[in-house]
Design a protein around this motif. Structure first.
Motif, PDB file in Angstrom:
ATOM      1  N   ILE A 151      -9.351   1.494  -6.484  1.00  0.00           N
ATOM      2  CA  ILE A 151     -10.618   1.646  -6.101  1.00  0.00           C
ATOM      3  C   ILE A 151     -10.745   3.100  -6.080  1.00  0.00           C
ATOM      4  O   ILE A 151      -9.902   3.810  -5.767  1.00  0.00           O
ATOM      5  CB  ILE A 151     -10.174   0.420  -5.103  1.00  0.00           C
ATOM      6  CG1 ILE A 151     -12.115  -0.389  -3.938  1.00  0.00           C
ATOM      7  CG2 ILE A 151      -9.667   1.510  -4.344  1.00  0.00           C
ATOM      8  CD1 ILE A 151     -11.307  -0.526  -2.997  1.00  0.00           C
ATOM      9  N   THR A 152     -12.335   3.042  -5.836  1.00  0.00           N
ATOM     10  CA  THR A 152     -12.936   4.853  -5.550  1.00  0.00           C
ATOM     11  C   THR A 152     -12.652   4.839  -4.041  1.00  0.00           C
ATOM     12  O   THR A 152     -11.851   4.238  -3.348  1.00  0.00           O
ATOM     13  CB  THR A 152     -13.957   4.659  -5.635  1.00  0.00           C
ATOM     14  OG1 THR A 152     -14.197   6.255  -5.961  1.00  0.00           O
ATOM     15  CG2 THR A 152     -14.654   4.442  -4.613  1.00  0.00           C
ATOM     16  N   GLY A 192       0.978  -1.004   0.039  1.00  0.00           N
ATOM     17  CA  GLY A 192      -0.281   0.740   0.284  1.00  0.00           C
ATOM     18  C   GLY A 192       0.762   1.139   0.369  1.00  0.00           C
ATOM     19  O   GLY A 192       2.278   1.321   0.766  1.00  0.00           O
ATOM     20  N   GLY A 193       0.492   2.323  -0.432  1.00  0.00           N
ATOM     21  CA  GLY A 193       0.956   3.664  -0.352  1.00  0.00           C
ATOM     22  C   GLY A 193       1.697   4.121  -1.077  1.00  0.00           C
ATOM     23  O   GLY A 193       2.416   5.034  -0.917  1.00  0.00           O
ATOM     24  N   HIS A 223      -1.794  -2.103  -4.252  1.00  0.00           N
ATOM     25  CA  HIS A 223      -3.455  -1.758  -4.298  1.00  0.00           C
ATOM     26  C   HIS A 223      -3.193   0.249  -5.360  1.00  0.00           C
ATOM     27  O   HIS A 223      -1.625   0.553  -4.446  1.00  0.00           O
ATOM     28  CB  HIS A 223      -3.642  -1.015  -2.799  1.00  0.00           C
ATOM     29  CG  HIS A 223      -4.357  -2.162  -1.707  1.00  0.00           C
ATOM     30  ND1 HIS A 223      -5.043  -2.628  -1.961  1.00  0.00           N
ATOM     31  CD2 HIS A 223      -3.637  -3.200  -2.109  1.00  0.00           C
ATOM     32  CE1 HIS A 223      -5.575  -3.924  -1.494  1.00  0.00           C
ATOM     33  NE2 HIS A 223      -4.434  -4.738  -1.125  1.00  0.00           N
ATOM     34  N   HIS A 224      -4.085   0.097  -5.547  1.00  0.00           N
ATOM     35  CA  HIS A 224      -4.340   1.824  -6.441  1.00  0.00           C
ATOM     36  C   HIS A 224      -5.686   2.011  -6.261  1.00  0.00           C
ATOM     37  O   HIS A 224      -6.521   1.682  -5.894  1.00  0.00           O
ATOM     38  CB  HIS A 224      -3.940   1.223  -7.789  1.00  0.00           C
ATOM     39  CG  HIS A 224      -2.356   1.667  -8.196  1.00  0.00           C
ATOM     40  ND1 HIS A 224      -1.162   2.259  -8.007  1.00  0.00           N
ATOM     41  CD2 HIS A 224      -1.456  -0.306  -8.157  1.00  0.00           C
ATOM     42  CE1 HIS A 224      -0.304   2.344  -8.096  1.00  0.00           C
ATOM     43  NE2 HIS A 224      -0.189   0.873  -7.687  1.00  0.00           N
ATOM     44  N   GLN A 225      -6.178   3.058  -6.491  1.00  0.00           N
ATOM     45  CA  GLN A 225      -6.992   3.953  -7.081  1.00  0.00           C
ATOM     46  C   GLN A 225      -6.564   5.180  -7.936  1.00  0.00           C
ATOM     47  O   GLN A 225      -5.266   5.347  -8.376  1.00  0.00           O
ATOM     48  CB  GLN A 225      -8.073   4.560  -6.125  1.00  0.00           C
ATOM     49  CG  GLN A 225      -6.493   5.467  -4.894  1.00  0.00           C
ATOM     50  CD  GLN A 225      -7.754   6.019  -3.775  1.00  0.00           C
ATOM     51  OE1 GLN A 225      -6.958   5.213  -3.116  1.00  0.00           O
ATOM     52  NE2 GLN A 225      -7.994   7.064  -3.429  1.00  0.00           N
ATOM     53  N   GLU A 248      -3.394   8.245  -3.211  1.00  0.00           N
ATOM     54  CA  GLU A 248      -4.127   7.086  -3.575  1.00  0.00           C
ATOM     55  C   GLU A 248      -4.353   7.416  -1.944  1.00  0.00           C
ATOM     56  O   GLU A 248      -3.993   5.646  -1.436  1.00  0.00           O
ATOM     57  CB  GLU A 248      -4.279   6.215  -4.167  1.00  0.00           C
ATOM     58  CG  GLU A 248      -4.073   6.790  -5.679  1.00  0.00           C
ATOM     59  CD  GLU A 248      -3.482   6.118  -6.595  1.00  0.00           C
ATOM     60  OE1 GLU A 248      -3.190   4.578  -6.490  1.00  0.00           O
ATOM     61  OE2 GLU A 248      -3.325   6.518  -8.237  1.00  0.00           O
ATOM     62  N   MET A 249      -5.065   7.686  -0.903  1.00  0.00           N
ATOM     63  CA  MET A 249      -4.895   7.648   0.043  1.00  0.00           C
ATOM     64  C   MET A 249      -5.740   5.410   0.930  1.00  0.00           C
ATOM     65  O   MET A 249      -5.412   5.347   2.099  1.00  0.00           O
ATOM     66  CB  MET A 249      -4.952   8.377   0.782  1.00  0.00           C
ATOM     67  CG  MET A 249      -4.426   8.923   1.284  1.00  0.00           C
ATOM     68  SD  MET A 249      -2.717   8.947   2.232  1.00  0.00           S
ATOM     69  CE  MET A 249      -1.981  10.984   2.209  1.00  0.00           C
ATOM     70  N   VAL A 250      -6.510   4.920   0.554  1.00  0.00           N
ATOM     71  CA  VAL A 250      -7.063   3.843   0.147  1.00  0.00           C
ATOM     72  C   VAL A 250      -6.021   3.151   0.331  1.00  0.00           C
ATOM     73  O   VAL A 250      -5.821   1.515   1.879  1.00  0.00           O
ATOM     74  CB  VAL A 250      -8.164   3.189  -0.669  1.00  0.00           C
ATOM     75  CG1 VAL A 250      -8.622   2.130  -0.737  1.00  0.00           C
ATOM     76  CG2 VAL A 250      -9.402   4.100  -0.479  1.00  0.00           C
TER      77      VAL A 250
END
Length: 899
Positions: A318-319, A126-127, A236-238, A132-134
């Motif tokens: 992800i949104t 993550g990060g 993980h992205h958004q 993209e803080m999700v």
């Protein structure tokens, strides 16, 4: 009734287990002061680091290891999560994963036994992109749930799987979270930061995973490709496409031709597990395949680079945001289809919903790994073994160019009357071609994949070749170095030459870095517009870097010493001979500029030999150059006499353009300049408009920065009242009305401007007699851009020719590999005040990637020099600094930075 009471008691019992454990482990709310996913609330990296270290002391399910520092000096950690028993034997499971992934010397029976004995390894990160803080916050929540929950589901995962968790970009996490949380009024919180959220490259930190220029990428590479070799990598992205919640696998075509088919179907298997879990939990809005837009073609991203190492790479977009948002109504996405079987209704959306989705997706992957652990491990071995076997035998990769060869040969024979077309009356009506056309191509030994590559140690820029090979080594590829002179196929090679064989598990990575990419002609419909690649269409690193190498088609041997996995090769140590006259430093070597800049900064006079284009230093400076041969591997020769034509070098005062929010091409250029020892300062639009350019000798614009021809100003602006005063000097825009006249005055008064890529439209604003050759006459008689249905060149590598006798091209070969991304090119009548730096001399210049309508480029100029008053403009169209990868063209920038 009894069953109901029993179920309630079981639920209460499980709840007690959960709560009891949670009381022993610090909760996120206790540490951060808010629940993860609470609207308008973000944690910075300092807080996250403290939480991970604290919980690692509290829990026997976590091992945490330091794994290197970032570009800004923050510590990165690898968090290993599994059952206490597994963690006691973690080196055993790590070793099994390594052995299976490398597949060397393992019989199938051994591999099957290890697959049962081992534990699958799943990477969750993550990060990466800090806005993209999700991604970063789901990491906290998932970490907490895995270390605190005691229900059978999580316990099963911990017993059967080893989880690796990784924060990709700590620097950006601190920057974005601190920026967002600085506003007391929640509704004013925003992510409009003044600079890139990775020190040099911002969003492009996810474009560095075969080159590993950034420290963060190198740290990750060692963990992923050398030390651990996970079977699944989840990145993980958004954000998701409009009207959906999350985009994920399976992905659309094309996939890269070098992949093992087990990899492609492995991605599908994980993807089905992910969407099924969301459907089971009543979480709609998962979009996939052609509806999501993501393919598996490109190398270089955290999710895509693992494919070339036989690892199942998963990306979701992800949104969601800490600031509440909405799922908008996109009417066409309300109808179920294969790419979106469970549409989501338009609705308000809170941060926590995205966190919950992300945790569910993580658990879906762990569930898949727990159920299929032995298969994941065995297939990992099988793909590696297949790669080794292919590297040991005659193998043909089925590139589109070979299939086109078959089709053209068949069509030509029909037209010539040699054969008649086969009539296919079956239901499918596919075009059937006689088998001998297949055999003519796929038994042709000249079309085979190489058994290996040799990089001669006597090439003039061997230092760059070493950098290329070290990028391979970082990615887990093993190489050999010659311990003595040798010969292959009648060609002699010196000691120190580097050998890269293809009979290794990561063969796809080897081929991808040496061989041209052959992107299919991907259009929406025959004759229609092209489908834009996810990123680049062609990127062959050896070509980008200008490395000289030989493709060896048959097996070969020699006095080769295998380099230990993950251990980088040092530059060759070359002795500097004594001289009474002076020394010549090879001007074809990029690293010569490191030596030159160090010498200039220490007060040494450095000259350019205008005949050889080498750098000359007088004999009295021998002690200062002695180490360059040993440290940099530079070829430094003793001059028998002082060169007849010398030009003294003086460093220019460099201004590098940037803007509020940060330019990635400018950031990459910052990094390149620092690596090679150039001093520079950043300047901004207001510096242009407010006449603060006099302190610079040269202004450098890379990528966006100058308004496109016909456009009046550059990108929009952040509201000034939201920006703290110390950053307001970075605001503003480059305008045709005010900025262009100021730039013109700067040049007329003796300054230089260097433009690279899109900013080269400056030549039109300044009125040079230059035409854009990529236009045609429109219906109204005016010139318009050639449409993409006729001409389209997404990032690819083309062949150009330059004149090395021109000062701007010193040290370059006459044939040059250029990175081209629908880049500017020029056509004009040369004169004393306007001349070309190079051309594309062919109607088929494509080397790697995709170039639709490439014949339009035949004869165009790739760069020019235009005199204006006392100064000059150097405009270069192609991406000569591309992501710190295109070493072959760095000198087109470096040469402009001296008087």
């Amino acid at each position: 009734m009894k069953k109901k009471i029993k179920s309630i008691l079981v639920a209460l019992l499980l709840s007690q287990f959960y709560v009891g454990e949670a009381q022993e482990i610090t909760t996120p709310k206790a540490h951060f002061g808010f629940d993860i996913g609470e609207d308008y609330m973000l944690a910075n990296y300092r807080q996250m680091e403290g939480y991970f270290l604290k919980v690692a002391k509290e829990s026997d399910r976590v091992l945490i290891k330091e794994a290197g520092t970032t570009e800004e000096g923050r510590q990165q950690y690898l968090m290993i999560i599994s059952s206490p028993d597994n963690l006691k034997n973690i080196e055993k499971y790590r070793s099994i994963s390594q052995r299976l992934g490398r597949a060397e010397g393992l019989a199938e029976e051994q591999a099957r036994a290890l697959s049962v004995e081992g534990k699958p390894i799943v990477w969750i990160d993550g990060g990466m992109h800090s806005n993209e803080m999700v991604g970063s916050h789901q990491l906290i929540e998932t970490f907490y749930q895995l270390v605190s929950r005691r229900d059978p589901e999580v316990q099963n995962y911990l017993d059967k799987v080893v989880v690796l968790m990784w924060h990709v970009n700590p620097d950006g996490q601190d920057l974005l979270a601190d920026w967002y949380m600085q506003y007391p009024e929640k509704e004013k919180r925003n992510m409009s930061i003044p600079r890139l959220y990775q020190k040099y490259v911002g969003h492009d930190n996810n474009r560095d995973f075969f080159m590993f220029n950034m420290k963060e990428a190198s740290n990750l590479a060692k963990v992923m490709y050398v030390d651990w070799l996970p079977q699944i990598v989840y990145n993980h992205h958004q954000t998701s496409p409009d009207g959906t919640v999350v985009a994920g696998p399976p992905y659309r075509d094309p996939f890269n031709h070098v992949f093992d088919p087990l990899l492609v179907t492995g991605i599908d298997g994980v993807g089905f597990a992910m969407i099924n879990r969301l459907n089971e939990e009543g979480k709609p809005g998962y979009v996939r395949m052609d509806q999501s837009g993501f393919s598996t073609w490109w190398n270089g991203g955290l999710r895509t680079a693992p494919y070339f190492h036989n690892m199942i790479g998963i990306l979701t977009e992800i949104t969601g945001s800490p600031t509440p948002s909405e799922i908008p109504l996109v009417a066409e996405r309300q109808v179920p289809r294969n790419g979106l079987p469970f549409p989501v209704a338009p609705q308000k959306w809170n941060f926590r919903k995205s966190i919950d989705y992300s945790v569910s997706l993580n658990l879906a992957i762990l569930d898949y790994a727990a159920r299929n652990g032995d298969k994941l491990l065995y297939n990992f071995y099988k793909m590696g073994k297949n790669a080794i076997d292919k590297g040991n035998t005659d193998t043909w990769t089925k590139y589109p160019k070979y299939i086109q060869h078959i089709e053209k040969a068949y069509a030509a024979d029909i037209e010539a009357g040699k054969i008649k077309a086969i009539q296919n009356n079956s239901y499918y009506r596919a075009k059937i071609i006689p088998t001998d056309y297949y055999e003519a191509v796929f038994t042709d030994k000249s079309f085979r994949d190489p058994r290996g590559y040799i990089l001669p140690a006597d090439q003039e820029d061997f230092g760059t070749a070493v950098k290329f090979v070290n990028a391979l080594i970082k990615s887990g590829v093993y190489v050999y170095q010659a311990s003595a002179d040798f010969s292959v196929n009648g060609k002699n090679y010196p000691k120190g030459s580097i050998i890269v064989r293809t009979n290794q598990a990561f063969r796809p990575q080897v081929l991808d870095m040496f061989e041209p990419q052959d992107h299919p002609h991907d259009v929406e419909y025959p004759g229609g517009p092209p489908v834009r690649p996810y990123d680049a269409a062609g990127w062959t690193l050896a070509l980008q870097m200008g490395v000289k190498y030989d493709r060896i088609l048959d097996d070969f041997d020699g006095p080769f010493r295998k380099q230990e996995y993950g251990v980088l090769i040092e530059p060759l140590q070359r002795e500097v001979p004594r001289s009474k006259v002076g020394y010549l430093i090879n001007g074809k070597a990029n690293d010569a500029f490191i030596a030159v800049n160090r010498l200039l900064q220490s007060g040494v006079n450095v000259f350019r030999d205008l005949d050889t284009k080498d750098f000359f230093v007088e004999a009295r400076e021998s002690t200062k150059i002695a180490d360059f041969g040993r440290q940099l591997g530079l070829t430094i020769s003793a001059a028998g006499k002082k060169p007849a034509r010398l030009q003294a070098l003086q460093p220019l005062k460099i201004g590098l353009f940037d803007y509020y929010g940060g330019s990635m091409p400018s950031g990459w250029t910052r990094w390149i300049l620092e690596q090679y020892g150039f001093n520079y300062e950043l300047f901004y639009p207001k510096d242009i408009d407010e006449d603060r350019l006099k302190k610079y000798d040269i202004l450098v614009f890379v990528g966006p920065g100058i308004p496109p021809h016909g456009v009046q100003r550059t990108r929009g602006q952040v509201e000034e009242h939201l920006v703290p005063p110390q950053y307001r000097h970075m605001l503003g825009a480059v305008t045709v009305e005010k900025s262009i006249p100021a730039l013109k005055r700067f040049v007329e008064q003796g300054g230089r401007i260097l433009t690279v890529g899109a900013s080269s439209d400056l030549v039109y604003h300044l009125g040079f007699p230059v035409e854009n050759p990529l236009t045609e006459e429109g219906r109204d008689g005016k010139r318009v851009n050639i449409p993409s249905t006729k001409y389209y060149v997404p990032t690819s590598i083309l062949r150009a020719e330059v004149d090395p006798a021109k000062a701007e091209n010193y040290g370059l070969d006459s044939e040059l590999n250029i990175v081209f991304n629908n880049s500017p090119v020029f056509r004009f009548q040369p004169s004393d005040n306007l001349y070309s730096l190079g051309t594309i001399p062919s109607d088929k210049p494509l080397l790697s990637g995709w170039a639709h309508g490439q014949h339009y480029l035949n004869g165009v100029s790739i760069g020019l020099v235009g005199m204006l008053g006392k100064g000059k403009v150097i405009a270069i169209g192609p991406e000569v600094t591309n992501r710190g990868q295109s070493h072959a063209t760095f000198k087109m920038v470096f040469n402009q930075l001296y008087k």
